[in-house]
Design a protein around this motif. Structure first.
Motif, PDB file in Angstrom:
ATOM      1  N   MET A  36       0.812  -1.216   0.000  1.00 23.86           N
ATOM      2  CA  MET A  36       0.000   0.000   0.000  1.00 23.86           C
ATOM      3  C   MET A  36       0.844   1.264   0.000  1.00 23.86           C
ATOM      4  SD  MET A  36      -3.067  -0.739  -0.505  1.00 23.86           S
ATOM      5  CE  MET A  36      -2.304  -1.957  -1.600  1.00 23.86           C
ATOM      6  N   ASN A  37       2.100   1.153   0.412  1.00 25.56           N
ATOM      7  CA  ASN A  37       2.968   2.320   0.299  1.00 25.56           C
ATOM      8  C   ASN A  37       3.222   2.615  -1.179  1.00 25.56           C
ATOM      9  OD1 ASN A  37       4.711   4.451   0.765  1.00 25.56           O
ATOM     10  ND2 ASN A  37       6.455   3.153   1.256  1.00 25.56           N
ATOM     11  N   GLY A  38       3.611   1.593  -1.912  1.00 28.54           N
ATOM     12  CA  GLY A  38       3.893   1.780  -3.328  1.00 28.54           C
ATOM     13  C   GLY A  38       2.660   2.106  -4.153  1.00 28.54           C
ATOM     14  N   ALA A  39       1.493   1.599  -3.732  1.00 31.16           N
ATOM     15  CA  ALA A  39       0.276   1.787  -4.520  1.00 31.16           C
ATOM     16  C   ALA A  39      -0.490   3.055  -4.182  1.00 31.16           C
ATOM     17  CB  ALA A  39      -0.649   0.583  -4.324  1.00 31.16           C
ATOM     18  N   VAL A  40      -0.419   3.500  -2.916  1.00 32.64           N
ATOM     19  CA  VAL A  40      -1.269   4.614  -2.481  1.00 32.64           C
ATOM     20  C   VAL A  40      -0.492   5.747  -1.821  1.00 32.64           C
ATOM     21  CG1 VAL A  40      -3.243   5.290  -1.050  1.00 32.64           C
ATOM     22  CG2 VAL A  40      -3.245   3.064  -2.190  1.00 32.64           C
ATOM     23  N   PHE A  41       0.281   5.448  -0.783  1.00 34.23           N
ATOM     24  CA  PHE A  41       0.900   6.519   0.011  1.00 34.23           C
ATOM     25  C   PHE A  41       1.940   7.314  -0.794  1.00 34.23           C
ATOM     26  CE2 PHE A  41       0.381   3.125   3.526  1.00 34.23           C
ATOM     27  CZ  PHE A  41      -0.989   3.293   3.511  1.00 34.23           C
ATOM     28  N   THR A  42       2.857   6.596  -1.423  1.00 35.13           N
ATOM     29  CA  THR A  42       3.879   7.277  -2.211  1.00 35.13           C
ATOM     30  C   THR A  42       3.290   7.991  -3.429  1.00 35.13           C
ATOM     31  OG1 THR A  42       5.728   5.928  -1.448  1.00 35.13           O
ATOM     32  CG2 THR A  42       5.953   6.930  -3.611  1.00 35.13           C
ATOM     33  N   PRO A  43       2.367   7.365  -4.189  1.00 34.64           N
ATOM     34  CA  PRO A  43       1.753   8.097  -5.292  1.00 34.64           C
ATOM     35  C   PRO A  43       1.038   9.382  -4.862  1.00 34.64           C
ATOM     36  CG  PRO A  43       1.399   5.768  -5.599  1.00 34.64           C
ATOM     37  CD  PRO A  43       2.002   5.933  -4.227  1.00 34.64           C
ATOM     38  N   PHE A  44       0.387   9.336  -3.699  1.00 35.12           N
ATOM     39  CA  PHE A  44      -0.254  10.552  -3.197  1.00 35.12           C
ATOM     40  C   PHE A  44       0.789  11.637  -2.959  1.00 35.12           C
ATOM     41  CE2 PHE A  44      -1.203  12.926   0.806  1.00 35.12           C
ATOM     42  CZ  PHE A  44      -2.138  13.807   0.279  1.00 35.12           C
ATOM     43  N   ALA A  45       1.870  11.278  -2.306  1.00 32.46           N
ATOM     44  CA  ALA A  45       2.918  12.253  -1.996  1.00 32.46           C
ATOM     45  C   ALA A  45       3.570  12.782  -3.265  1.00 32.46           C
ATOM     46  CB  ALA A  45       3.968  11.613  -1.092  1.00 32.46           C
ATOM     47  N   GLU A  46       3.846  11.883  -4.202  1.00 38.25           N
ATOM     48  CA  GLU A  46       4.497  12.310  -5.441  1.00 38.25           C
ATOM     49  C   GLU A  46       3.592  13.211  -6.268  1.00 38.25           C
ATOM     50  OE1 GLU A  46       7.532   8.524  -6.123  1.00 38.25           O
ATOM     51  OE2 GLU A  46       5.646   8.604  -7.228  1.00 38.25           O
ATOM     52  N   LYS A  47       2.318  12.858  -6.342  1.00 41.14           N
ATOM     53  CA  LYS A  47       1.380  13.681  -7.106  1.00 41.14           C
ATOM     54  C   LYS A  47       1.206  15.046  -6.448  1.00 41.14           C
ATOM     55  CE  LYS A  47      -1.631  14.199 -10.474  1.00 41.14           C
ATOM     56  NZ  LYS A  47      -1.224  14.185 -11.902  1.00 41.14           N
TER      57      LYS A  47
END
Length: 327
Positions: A36-47
């Motif tokens: 879920m870090n790779g799928a949700v948390f990191t994408p949110f931060a990067e976006k």
């Protein structure tokens, strides 16, 4: 993306100064390698960093750095310990009866299907949370992990202690003849290994995410069930304190697209987890159609009772089912 893995006395001061610089603290209890870090948390931060031109960033507090008790994730968000927090509504199902309705047997078939179901009910689910919803998704329908007993028939569950994700699952599990207990995912590996529970009911990905294939000898697939709810939330006061431009950035970096990434990740990992388990000697048991029909018949009285009950906001179980299934 900064990843902070230790909690020190200075954390509160750090969060305060970070928040003023539009750096959001994000709390989750799993390790940083969790899918879920790779799928949700990191994408949110990067976006968020992308759309804001670097004016808004996210600092991760993984592995329970801000909170080691998974059921308290929602509480620490409300208390302002974290700006953003990942929560499993099933841990506090009494607060979120509509969100956790997605786990009702046969509500939906895949993580993507279950996520779509929750988004159909988004307006009423949103009313259950005193926070800004950033992402709302589900995992794949549960399977049964067992160590000492192969669960092949309804009778094999008789008297067994089964760990369930949500209180919503309890009446259906007990209708199968088992005793249901709700436990945080962080203890399921140890509890199955030590015999505290006989069976763990959870989606297949737990075989990899929490190494549940290690104490497991049998996995039973095709049991009545559906996905469990997951949610990424932002403190309402923090969101309310943003400028209109900053809110627009947060909105663009979150929402259904982010939720679907979480769902697709769970669907992708489900079969991989079963394959890895089989390669490690776990016996994968598929219920026959005839046996699955027996399980469905056993839970029907509990299903009828839930359908007729008031779940929340004046909606019955039948109302929620119609809403989630788009009928």
């Amino acid at each position: 993306m900064k990843l902070v893995g230790a909690l020190a006395a200075s954390v509160a001061l750090f969060i305060g100064s970070a928040a003023s610089a539009k750096d959001l603290s994000l709390s989750y209890f799993m390790g940083p390698k969790h899918p879920m870090n790779g799928a949700v948390f990191t994408p949110f931060a990067e976006k968020l960093a992308e759309v804001s031109g670097g004016e808004m960033t996210v600092t991760q507090f993984a592995g329970g750095a801000l909170n080691s008790a998974p059921p308290k994730q929602y509480s620490i968000l409300l208390d302002g310990v974290a700006d953003v927090a990942f929560h499993l509504p099933g841990y506090t199902a009494q607060l979120f009866p509509i969100a956790t309705s997605v786990t009702t047997p046969n509500m939906c078939d895949t993580a993507v299907d279950c996520t779509e179901a929750m988004w159909r009910a988004y307006d009423v689910i949103e009313n259950e949370f005193d926070a800004k919803i950033l992402a709302l998704w589900a995992n794949s329908p549960q399977v049964l992990f067992s160590k000492d007993t192969a669960i092949r028939t309804l009778e094999d569950l008789d008297g067994k202690i089964v760990r369930v994700t949500s209180a919503q699952d309890i009446p259906f599990t007990e209708a199968l003849g088992a005793s249901a207990v709700s436990q945080p995912v962080s203890v399921i590996n140890q509890n199955l290994a030590n015999g505290v529970v006989d069976v763990v009911s959870i989606d297949p990905s737990a075989a990899l995410s929490f190494k549940l294939h290690e104490p497991t000898n049998y996995i039973t697939v095709g049991v009545p069930g559906a996905g469990s709810a997951f949610i990424l939330l932002m403190n309402k006061g923090v969101y309310g304190g943003l400028s209109d431009q900053e809110k627009a950035w947060v909105d663009e970096a979150s929402g259904k697209w982010l939720s679907m990434q979480g769902a697709k990740a769970y669907d992708a990992i489900a079969q991989k987890a079963l394959d890895v388990s089989a390669k490690n000697g776990v016996d994968i048991i598929n219920l026959s159609d005839e046996e699955a029909a027996r399980w469905d018949a056993a839970i029907q009285p509990a299903m009828d009772a839930w359908m007729a009950s008031e779940v929340g906001q004046g909606l019955t179980g039948a109302d929620v089912t119609k809403l989630m299934q788009g009928n």
